[in-house]
Design a protein around this motif. Structure first.
Motif, PDB file in Angstrom:
ATOM      1  N   ASP A  78       0.839  -1.201   0.000  1.00  0.00           N
ATOM      2  CA  ASP A  78       0.000   0.000   0.000  1.00  0.00           C
ATOM      3  C   ASP A  78       0.876   1.255   0.000  1.00  0.00           C
ATOM      4  OD1 ASP A  78       0.877   0.450   2.618  1.00  0.00           O
ATOM      5  OD2 ASP A  78      -0.976  -0.272   3.557  1.00  0.00           O
ATOM      6  N   ALA A  79       0.255   2.415   0.169  1.00  0.00           N
ATOM      7  CA  ALA A  79       0.986   3.690   0.097  1.00  0.00           C
ATOM      8  C   ALA A  79       2.038   3.815   1.196  1.00  0.00           C
ATOM      9  CB  ALA A  79       0.008   4.851   0.172  1.00  0.00           C
ATOM     10  N   LYS A  80       1.875   3.070   2.295  1.00  0.00           N
ATOM     11  CA  LYS A  80       2.843   3.103   3.401  1.00  0.00           C
ATOM     12  C   LYS A  80       3.874   1.984   3.289  1.00  0.00           C
ATOM     13  CE  LYS A  80       0.637   6.438   5.634  1.00  0.00           C
ATOM     14  NZ  LYS A  80       1.212   7.794   5.712  1.00  0.00           N
ATOM     15  N   LYS A  81       3.890   1.328   2.138  1.00  0.00           N
ATOM     16  CA  LYS A  81       4.829   0.231   1.860  1.00  0.00           C
ATOM     17  C   LYS A  81       4.572  -1.001   2.731  1.00  0.00           C
ATOM     18  CE  LYS A  81       8.461   3.193  -0.006  1.00  0.00           C
ATOM     19  NZ  LYS A  81       9.878   3.551  -0.019  1.00  0.00           N
ATOM     20  N   ILE A  82       3.316  -1.168   3.147  1.00  0.00           N
ATOM     21  CA  ILE A  82       2.913  -2.348   3.913  1.00  0.00           C
ATOM     22  C   ILE A  82       2.316  -3.370   2.943  1.00  0.00           C
ATOM     23  CG2 ILE A  82       1.360  -3.221   5.714  1.00  0.00           C
ATOM     24  CD1 ILE A  82       3.591  -1.528   6.831  1.00  0.00           C
ATOM     25  N   PRO A  83       2.772  -4.627   2.982  1.00  0.00           N
ATOM     26  CA  PRO A  83       2.194  -5.640   2.092  1.00  0.00           C
ATOM     27  C   PRO A  83       0.685  -5.782   2.255  1.00  0.00           C
ATOM     28  CG  PRO A  83       4.224  -6.456   3.052  1.00  0.00           C
ATOM     29  CD  PRO A  83       3.913  -5.157   3.759  1.00  0.00           C
ATOM     30  N   THR A  84      -0.018  -5.876   1.121  1.00  0.00           N
ATOM     31  CA  THR A  84      -1.469  -6.081   1.157  1.00  0.00           C
ATOM     32  C   THR A  84      -1.816  -7.558   1.322  1.00  0.00           C
ATOM     33  OG1 THR A  84      -1.625  -6.404  -1.241  1.00  0.00           O
ATOM     34  CG2 THR A  84      -1.788  -4.130  -0.423  1.00  0.00           C
ATOM     35  N   GLY A  85      -0.839  -8.429   1.077  1.00  0.00           N
ATOM     36  CA  GLY A  85      -1.092  -9.870   1.082  1.00  0.00           C
ATOM     37  C   GLY A  85      -1.125 -10.450  -0.312  1.00  0.00           C
ATOM     38  N   LYS A  86      -1.290  -9.574  -1.322  1.00  0.00           N
ATOM     39  CA  LYS A  86      -1.316 -10.035  -2.710  1.00  0.00           C
ATOM     40  C   LYS A  86       0.113 -10.185  -3.254  1.00  0.00           C
ATOM     41  CE  LYS A  86      -5.014  -7.201  -4.111  1.00  0.00           C
ATOM     42  NZ  LYS A  86      -5.342  -6.149  -5.057  1.00  0.00           N
ATOM     43  N   LEU A  87       0.289 -11.153  -4.131  1.00  0.00           N
ATOM     44  CA  LEU A  87       1.521 -11.290  -4.893  1.00  0.00           C
ATOM     45  C   LEU A  87       1.195 -10.999  -6.352  1.00  0.00           C
ATOM     46  CD1 LEU A  87       2.968 -14.543  -3.268  1.00  0.00           C
ATOM     47  CD2 LEU A  87       3.723 -12.184  -2.872  1.00  0.00           C
ATOM     48  N   LEU A  88       1.971 -10.140  -6.968  1.00  0.00           N
ATOM     49  CA  LEU A  88       1.720  -9.713  -8.341  1.00  0.00           C
ATOM     50  C   LEU A  88       2.736 -10.340  -9.288  1.00  0.00           C
ATOM     51  CD1 LEU A  88       1.204  -5.894  -7.647  1.00  0.00           C
ATOM     52  CD2 LEU A  88      -0.531  -7.699  -7.698  1.00  0.00           C
ATOM     53  N   ALA A  89       2.330 -10.509 -10.544  1.00  0.00           N
ATOM     54  CA  ALA A  89       3.244 -11.060 -11.554  1.00  0.00           C
ATOM     55  C   ALA A  89       4.349 -10.056 -11.856  1.00  0.00           C
ATOM     56  CB  ALA A  89       2.470 -11.396 -12.825  1.00  0.00           C
TER      57      ALA A  89
ATOM     58  N   ASP B 101       6.729  -8.619   6.600  1.00  0.00           N
ATOM     59  CA  ASP B 101       5.435  -8.710   7.300  1.00  0.00           C
ATOM     60  C   ASP B 101       4.824 -10.105   7.183  1.00  0.00           C
ATOM     61  OD1 ASP B 101       3.611  -7.452   9.006  1.00  0.00           O
ATOM     62  OD2 ASP B 101       2.250  -6.931   7.377  1.00  0.00           O
ATOM     63  N   ALA B 102       5.690 -11.110   7.110  1.00  0.00           N
ATOM     64  CA  ALA B 102       5.218 -12.492   6.956  1.00  0.00           C
ATOM     65  C   ALA B 102       4.315 -12.918   8.112  1.00  0.00           C
ATOM     66  CB  ALA B 102       6.408 -13.441   6.840  1.00  0.00           C
ATOM     67  N   ILE B 103       4.490 -12.318   9.288  1.00  0.00           N
ATOM     68  CA  ILE B 103       3.678 -12.714  10.440  1.00  0.00           C
ATOM     69  C   ILE B 103       2.187 -12.476  10.182  1.00  0.00           C
ATOM     70  CG2 ILE B 103       4.003 -10.478  11.612  1.00  0.00           C
ATOM     71  CD1 ILE B 103       3.618 -13.978  13.247  1.00  0.00           C
ATOM     72  N   HIS B 104       1.864 -11.542   9.279  1.00  0.00           N
ATOM     73  CA  HIS B 104       0.460 -11.264   8.963  1.00  0.00           C
ATOM     74  C   HIS B 104      -0.013 -11.955   7.690  1.00  0.00           C
ATOM     75  CE1 HIS B 104       1.159  -7.529  11.565  1.00  0.00           C
ATOM     76  NE2 HIS B 104       0.316  -8.309  12.220  1.00  0.00           N
ATOM     77  N   HIS B 105       0.871 -12.694   7.040  1.00  0.00           N
ATOM     78  CA  HIS B 105       0.525 -13.352   5.773  1.00  0.00           C
ATOM     79  C   HIS B 105       1.143 -14.749   5.769  1.00  0.00           C
ATOM     80  CE1 HIS B 105      -0.837  -9.410   4.471  1.00  0.00           C
ATOM     81  NE2 HIS B 105       0.346  -8.923   4.836  1.00  0.00           N
ATOM     82  N   PRO B 106       0.409 -15.749   6.207  1.00  0.00           N
ATOM     83  CA  PRO B 106       0.980 -17.094   6.406  1.00  0.00           C
ATOM     84  C   PRO B 106       1.674 -17.672   5.171  1.00  0.00           C
ATOM     85  CG  PRO B 106      -1.217 -16.969   7.364  1.00  0.00           C
ATOM     86  CD  PRO B 106      -0.997 -15.675   6.639  1.00  0.00           C
ATOM     87  N   ASP B 107       1.213 -17.285   3.965  1.00  0.00           N
ATOM     88  CA  ASP B 107       1.842 -17.845   2.766  1.00  0.00           C
ATOM     89  C   ASP B 107       3.135 -17.119   2.385  1.00  0.00           C
ATOM     90  OD1 ASP B 107       0.301 -15.595   2.172  1.00  0.00           O
ATOM     91  OD2 ASP B 107      -0.041 -16.211   0.092  1.00  0.00           O
ATOM     92  N   PHE B 108       3.543 -16.117   3.177  1.00  0.00           N
ATOM     93  CA  PHE B 108       4.786 -15.393   2.913  1.00  0.00           C
ATOM     94  C   PHE B 108       6.005 -16.100   3.513  1.00  0.00           C
ATOM     95  CE2 PHE B 108       3.618 -10.671   1.963  1.00  0.00           C
ATOM     96  CZ  PHE B 108       2.730 -11.088   0.988  1.00  0.00           C
ATOM     97  N   GLY B 109       5.757 -17.101   4.362  1.00  0.00           N
ATOM     98  CA  GLY B 109       6.875 -17.775   5.020  1.00  0.00           C
ATOM     99  C   GLY B 109       6.758 -17.651   6.532  1.00  0.00           C
ATOM    100  N   ASN B 110       7.547 -18.448   7.238  1.00  0.00           N
ATOM    101  CA  ASN B 110       7.445 -18.498   8.700  1.00  0.00           C
ATOM    102  C   ASN B 110       8.584 -17.727   9.352  1.00  0.00           C
ATOM    103  OD1 ASN B 110       6.753 -19.229  11.326  1.00  0.00           O
ATOM    104  ND2 ASN B 110       8.007 -21.070  11.244  1.00  0.00           N
ATOM    105  N   THR B 111       8.242 -16.715  10.146  1.00  0.00           N
ATOM    106  CA  THR B 111       9.259 -15.948  10.885  1.00  0.00           C
ATOM    107  C   THR B 111       9.105 -16.142  12.393  1.00  0.00           C
ATOM    108  OG1 THR B 111       7.837 -13.978  10.801  1.00  0.00           O
ATOM    109  CG2 THR B 111       9.528 -14.197   9.095  1.00  0.00           C
ATOM    110  N   ILE B 112       8.238 -17.083  12.790  1.00  0.00           N
ATOM    111  CA  ILE B 112       8.033 -17.342  14.222  1.00  0.00           C
ATOM    112  C   ILE B 112       9.141 -18.262  14.741  1.00  0.00           C
ATOM    113  CG2 ILE B 112       6.517 -18.437  15.927  1.00  0.00           C
ATOM    114  CD1 ILE B 112       4.138 -17.623  14.128  1.00  0.00           C
ATOM    115  N   LEU B 113       9.745 -17.868  15.841  1.00  0.00           N
ATOM    116  CA  LEU B 113      10.726 -18.703  16.535  1.00  0.00           C
ATOM    117  C   LEU B 113      10.146 -19.002  17.911  1.00  0.00           C
ATOM    118  CD1 LEU B 113      13.512 -20.049  16.645  1.00  0.00           C
ATOM    119  CD2 LEU B 113      14.447 -17.862  17.444  1.00  0.00           C
TER     120      LEU B 113
END
Length: 335
Positions: free
Chosen positions: A207-218, A305-317
């Motif tokens: 978005d305008a604040k450079k926060i991932p929306t959750g979408k992946l674009l081609a 921001d993977a913590i808010h988007h499970p398909d972005f990868g796991n950053t939980i330790l």
């Protein structure tokens, strides 16, 4: 202090001081006279130098004094953590428990807040004849949960490959997604003339604040680096989108990217799924304002921001777990 291997040397010197705390520099040199310099402050990758036909070439943006590393907002060469990039609304949940941090980027938290790994002076030791180990324990700074022990190991082998390994363990569920905020400029030619290839079919929509929306674009048009393309051409393709710089995260796998000039190339490898690229000028504020870029940051990490988007990868330790990540950067002489 020197430690000698058959072909390698590691040399330790004092680079400066933070208060009364010395900041050390280590230079690792291999049989080809390729060398890297790393600092205890922020576990910083300070220089990457190669020798071609008797002439030294630096491949990364760097400063020669500690003050510039402390003052720069560009995080030049620093280890960023616990978590690189932005976390939306400075909050997250793990196993149903909510955590709120102090925002430092609008409503969001950027690069883990103002007391992240990038502002710490690490303990250090020469780990072997070609590697240096930095260690630091983070104790809940910036409201992140848990005491986190971090090791950052830099090594250089005789194949001119730099390897950075991040190890961490924690006593409490937390997040961990570090990177090296290294800026590449591999030749005398303008960074716009250097060619980039990113092995990626998708990048992160923000978005305008450079926060991932959750979408992946081609990866099309400006964002299409599937084949080698001059960075300048990509920047031109951004203009119709009213954008003047790259600050984008690409989905990658293993061999993430290659940056090349007429004379040399750097191949980037990762065991995570993200590469953030950022065109910038950390050395000249006026040129930066005019978008006259001097280098390109290439940050290997899990997608932001993977913590808010499970398909972005796991950053939980999780508590009492350990994790290890590796980034690799290989230099090749082309002609």
């Amino acid at each position: 202090m020197h430690r000698m291997g058959r072909n390698m040397t590691v040399k330790k010197t004092i680079f400066g001081e933070i208060g009364t705390d010395p900041v050390y520099s280590y230079k690792i040199t291999n049989k080809n006279e390729t060398s890297i310099d790393v600092l205890t402050y922020a576990a910083t990758w300070q220089n990457f130098e190669v020798v071609e036909d008797g002439v030294k070439h630096s491949l990364i943006e760097h400063f020669d004094n500690l003050d510039d590393y402390i003052k720069t907002p560009y995080m030049v060469g620093k280890t960023i953590g616990r978590v690189a990039g932005r976390i939306k609304d400075a909050k997250f949940s793990i196993n149903g428990v909510d955590y709120q941090m102090t925002p430092n980027n609008g409503k969001n938290v950027m690069h883990s807040g103002d007391h992240g790994l990038q502002s710490q002076n690490f303990d250090s030791t020469i780990d072997s004849d070609n590697s240096v180990l930095f260690t630091h324990t983070v104790k809940g700074e910036d409201e992140f949960p848990g005491t986190l022990t971090v090791e950052v190991r830099y090594s250089l082998n005789d194949d001119d490959e730099v390897q950075i390994t991040y190890n961490a363990k924690t006593d409490h569920d937390t997040l961990f997604n570090p990177t090296c905020h290294v800026y590449f400029d591999i030749d005398d030619e303008n960074i716009r003339q250097q060619q980039l290839k990113i092995n990626s079919k998708r990048f992160v929509d923000v978005d305008a604040k450079k926060i991932p929306t959750g979408k992946l674009l081609a990866t099309t048009n400006a964002y299409d680096f599937k084949n080698f393309k001059k960075i300048g051409q990509g920047l031109k393709q951004l203009k119709p989108l009213d954008k003047v710089e790259f600050d984008d995260a690409f989905v990658v796998n293993k061999k993430a990217a290659t940056l090349k000039s007429e004379h040399r190339a750097i191949d980037l490898y990762t065991d995570r799924d993200g590469l953030v690229i950022f065109t910038a000028n950390p050395v000249d504020a006026l040129k930066a304002q005019n978008h006259e870029f001097s280098s390109i940051a290439m940050e290997l990490q899990t997608l932001p921001d993977a913590i808010h988007h499970p398909d972005f990868g796991n950053t939980i330790l999780l508590a009492n777990q350990e994790v290890s990540y590796t980034n690799k950067y290989k230099y090749r002489k082309l002609n």
